[in-house]
Design a protein around this motif. Sequence first.
Motif, PDB file in Angstrom:
ATOM      1  N   HIS A   1      -3.958   6.751   6.374  1.00  0.00           N
ATOM      2  CA  HIS A   1      -3.610   7.696   7.440  1.00  0.00           C
ATOM      3  C   HIS A   1      -2.298   8.395   7.141  1.00  0.00           C
ATOM      4  O   HIS A   1      -2.132   9.594   7.397  1.00  0.00           O
ATOM      5  CB  HIS A   1      -3.534   6.961   8.779  1.00  0.00           C
ATOM      6  CG  HIS A   1      -3.226   7.856   9.939  1.00  0.00           C
ATOM      7  ND1 HIS A   1      -1.946   8.092  10.387  1.00  0.00           N
ATOM      8  CD2 HIS A   1      -4.047   8.594  10.736  1.00  0.00           C
ATOM      9  CE1 HIS A   1      -1.977   8.927  11.408  1.00  0.00           C
ATOM     10  NE2 HIS A   1      -3.240   9.247  11.645  1.00  0.00           N
ATOM     11  N   GLU A   2      -1.333   7.666   6.596  1.00  0.00           N
ATOM     12  CA  GLU A   2      -0.037   8.254   6.282  1.00  0.00           C
ATOM     13  C   GLU A   2      -0.150   9.352   5.236  1.00  0.00           C
ATOM     14  O   GLU A   2       0.575  10.353   5.286  1.00  0.00           O
ATOM     15  CB  GLU A   2       0.924   7.167   5.803  1.00  0.00           C
ATOM     16  CG  GLU A   2       2.336   7.666   5.540  1.00  0.00           C
ATOM     17  CD  GLU A   2       3.308   6.540   5.233  1.00  0.00           C
ATOM     18  OE1 GLU A   2       4.423   6.844   4.752  1.00  0.00           O
ATOM     19  OE2 GLU A   2       2.973   5.365   5.472  1.00  0.00           O
TER      20      GLU A   2
ATOM     21  N   THR B   1      -8.913  -1.611  -2.820  1.00  0.00           N
ATOM     22  CA  THR B   1      -8.351  -2.927  -2.537  1.00  0.00           C
ATOM     23  C   THR B   1      -9.394  -4.006  -2.776  1.00  0.00           C
ATOM     24  O   THR B   1     -10.553  -3.866  -2.381  1.00  0.00           O
ATOM     25  CB  THR B   1      -7.860  -3.010  -1.076  1.00  0.00           C
ATOM     26  OG1 THR B   1      -7.011  -1.901  -0.799  1.00  0.00           O
ATOM     27  CG2 THR B   1      -7.104  -4.305  -0.829  1.00  0.00           C
ATOM     28  N   LEU B   2      -8.960  -5.093  -3.427  1.00  0.00           N
ATOM     29  CA  LEU B   2      -9.807  -6.265  -3.614  1.00  0.00           C
ATOM     30  C   LEU B   2      -9.355  -7.325  -2.619  1.00  0.00           C
ATOM     31  O   LEU B   2      -8.222  -7.800  -2.681  1.00  0.00           O
ATOM     32  CB  LEU B   2      -9.685  -6.808  -5.046  1.00  0.00           C
ATOM     33  CG  LEU B   2      -9.835  -5.816  -6.206  1.00  0.00           C
ATOM     34  CD1 LEU B   2      -9.698  -6.559  -7.544  1.00  0.00           C
ATOM     35  CD2 LEU B   2     -11.157  -5.080  -6.129  1.00  0.00           C
ATOM     36  N   GLY B   3     -10.255  -7.672  -1.664  1.00  0.00           N
ATOM     37  CA  GLY B   3      -9.873  -8.680  -0.672  1.00  0.00           C
ATOM     38  C   GLY B   3     -10.303 -10.056  -1.096  1.00  0.00           C
ATOM     39  O   GLY B   3     -11.078 -10.222  -2.042  1.00  0.00           O
TER      40      GLY B   3
ATOM     41  N   HIS C   1       0.829  -1.202   0.000  1.00  0.00           N
ATOM     42  CA  HIS C   1       0.000   0.000   0.000  1.00  0.00           C
ATOM     43  C   HIS C   1       0.867   1.257   0.000  1.00  0.00           C
ATOM     44  O   HIS C   1       0.590   2.224  -0.729  1.00  0.00           O
ATOM     45  CB  HIS C   1      -0.920   0.003   1.222  1.00  0.00           C
ATOM     46  CG  HIS C   1      -2.239  -0.651   0.985  1.00  0.00           C
ATOM     47  ND1 HIS C   1      -3.292   0.007   0.396  1.00  0.00           N
ATOM     48  CD2 HIS C   1      -2.673  -1.903   1.244  1.00  0.00           C
ATOM     49  CE1 HIS C   1      -4.327  -0.809   0.315  1.00  0.00           C
ATOM     50  NE2 HIS C   1      -3.975  -1.976   0.825  1.00  0.00           N
ATOM     51  N   LYS C   2       1.901   1.242   0.836  1.00  0.00           N
ATOM     52  CA  LYS C   2       2.762   2.411   0.949  1.00  0.00           C
ATOM     53  C   LYS C   2       3.423   2.742  -0.387  1.00  0.00           C
ATOM     54  O   LYS C   2       3.477   3.905  -0.797  1.00  0.00           O
ATOM     55  CB  LYS C   2       3.827   2.162   2.021  1.00  0.00           C
ATOM     56  CG  LYS C   2       4.740   3.343   2.283  1.00  0.00           C
ATOM     57  CD  LYS C   2       5.696   3.050   3.423  1.00  0.00           C
ATOM     58  CE  LYS C   2       6.595   4.260   3.706  1.00  0.00           C
ATOM     59  NZ  LYS C   2       7.509   4.005   4.853  1.00  0.00           N
TER      60      LYS C   2
ATOM     61  N   SER D   1      -4.284  -2.644   6.846  1.00  0.00           N
ATOM     62  CA  SER D   1      -3.156  -2.117   6.071  1.00  0.00           C
ATOM     63  C   SER D   1      -3.578  -0.920   5.225  1.00  0.00           C
ATOM     64  O   SER D   1      -2.834   0.060   5.101  1.00  0.00           O
ATOM     65  CB  SER D   1      -2.574  -3.207   5.176  1.00  0.00           C
ATOM     66  OG  SER D   1      -1.926  -4.203   5.937  1.00  0.00           O
ATOM     67  N   ALA D   2      -4.767  -0.997   4.641  1.00  0.00           N
ATOM     68  CA  ALA D   2      -5.263   0.108   3.823  1.00  0.00           C
ATOM     69  C   ALA D   2      -5.455   1.365   4.666  1.00  0.00           C
ATOM     70  O   ALA D   2      -5.125   2.472   4.230  1.00  0.00           O
ATOM     71  CB  ALA D   2      -6.568  -0.289   3.146  1.00  0.00           C
ATOM     72  N   LEU D   3      -5.974   1.207   5.877  1.00  0.00           N
ATOM     73  CA  LEU D   3      -6.185   2.358   6.758  1.00  0.00           C
ATOM     74  C   LEU D   3      -4.859   2.947   7.222  1.00  0.00           C
ATOM     75  O   LEU D   3      -4.730   4.167   7.382  1.00  0.00           O
ATOM     76  CB  LEU D   3      -7.051   1.956   7.950  1.00  0.00           C
ATOM     77  CG  LEU D   3      -8.521   1.665   7.634  1.00  0.00           C
ATOM     78  CD1 LEU D   3      -9.237   1.106   8.853  1.00  0.00           C
ATOM     79  CD2 LEU D   3      -9.224   2.925   7.135  1.00  0.00           C
TER      80      LEU D   3
END
Length: 379
Positions: free
Chosen positions: A192-193, A176-178, A156-157, A186-188
């Motif tokens: 947030h970053e 994201t496709l889970g 994600h990063k 991880s997405a959150l």
Amino acid sequence: MLLLIPLLLTPSAIIAREITFPPLTGYSNLFSAQGPLFTQSKEEIDITTGPKFAGLTTFANLPYVHCLAADGVEVEKYDIAILGAPFDTGVTARPGARFGPGGIRQGSRRIAPEFGWNIHTGENVFLDWARIVDCGDAPLTFLDNTIALKQLDASHKRTSGRSANSSEYHIPRIITLGGDHTTTLSALRSTHERWGEVSVIHFDSHLDTWDPEVLGGGISHYAGVNHGTFLHIAHEEGLISNSSVHAGIRAPLMRPKGDIRNDLRCGFEIVTARAIDRIGVDGVIHALRKRVAGSKVYISVDIDVLDPSYAPATGTAEVGGWTTRELLAILDGLRGLEVVGADVVEVAPIYDNPGETTLLAAAEVVRSLLEILVHKPVK
């Protein structure tokens, strides 16, 4: 009158489409008195275009970009990325969602950018300002959850850290496709970053704010990180604001009062599945928009928010859910919110029927999320 009949039957009075059939000998005799069976020579046969079911399966036949290439490697720019998270070792019921990203892409094969015009809005999200690409799947180990989630954090990063294609909106957004719902953590973290705290609109039949000490933590600290605790952990990490909301909740609780108290501490209000019978689709939309007003938003859609008759292919199905049409109408009603990320999770294709009911529904939900992101760019 009898004199007019021959005139009506003359060839000059008949307009018909000329149809030429290939010779009956077909493949064994490519040429006949009627001409060649194929109108192009072998050198002229077009292989650059073709049916939507040819080639690699990306979401909605979008271009593939290797978004996870090493730093320093030049990558095509994009504004919105589709990223698969093939992970399902955080489930408490039926496994299988590791195949969800591939399943959702399979359900989207009939969609293509050039044929993506929305009959309700007259818009084509794929041909608008945003360059949308499929980044493939994050490479996640299925043998160690802690390593897998670190791999997803890094994926994600890197994906959100690249320069966007737009010269005005500089941060790419991700759908994201889970994958099971643990992947939303991880997405959150990534969101947030880039954007700071977000309000979460969480479509699900379960709260997913269970205390890790209650769900899994009694076994080990490791087991306390799962698809039913990720929102509690996100709250602990300061990733989400106290203006978040659940939608479609109907599953039983583990503790009659403790679960609700903990959910409130995590910053959530609840719109139950049955609320739609009382306030309707417009009422649900109003409640969701009012709750997150003035904040940046992350939308997470667990496919089990739908009734199992509409989405049987999920790990923890709960009866009494919404219809696909109701969910899509509610998502359409969220246009205009500053949505900085989204996901569709808990799709486990092995439990679907031959008509791919769940996969088709999940693909359409992704398209609705894309329309929300494109409709409202976010700086």
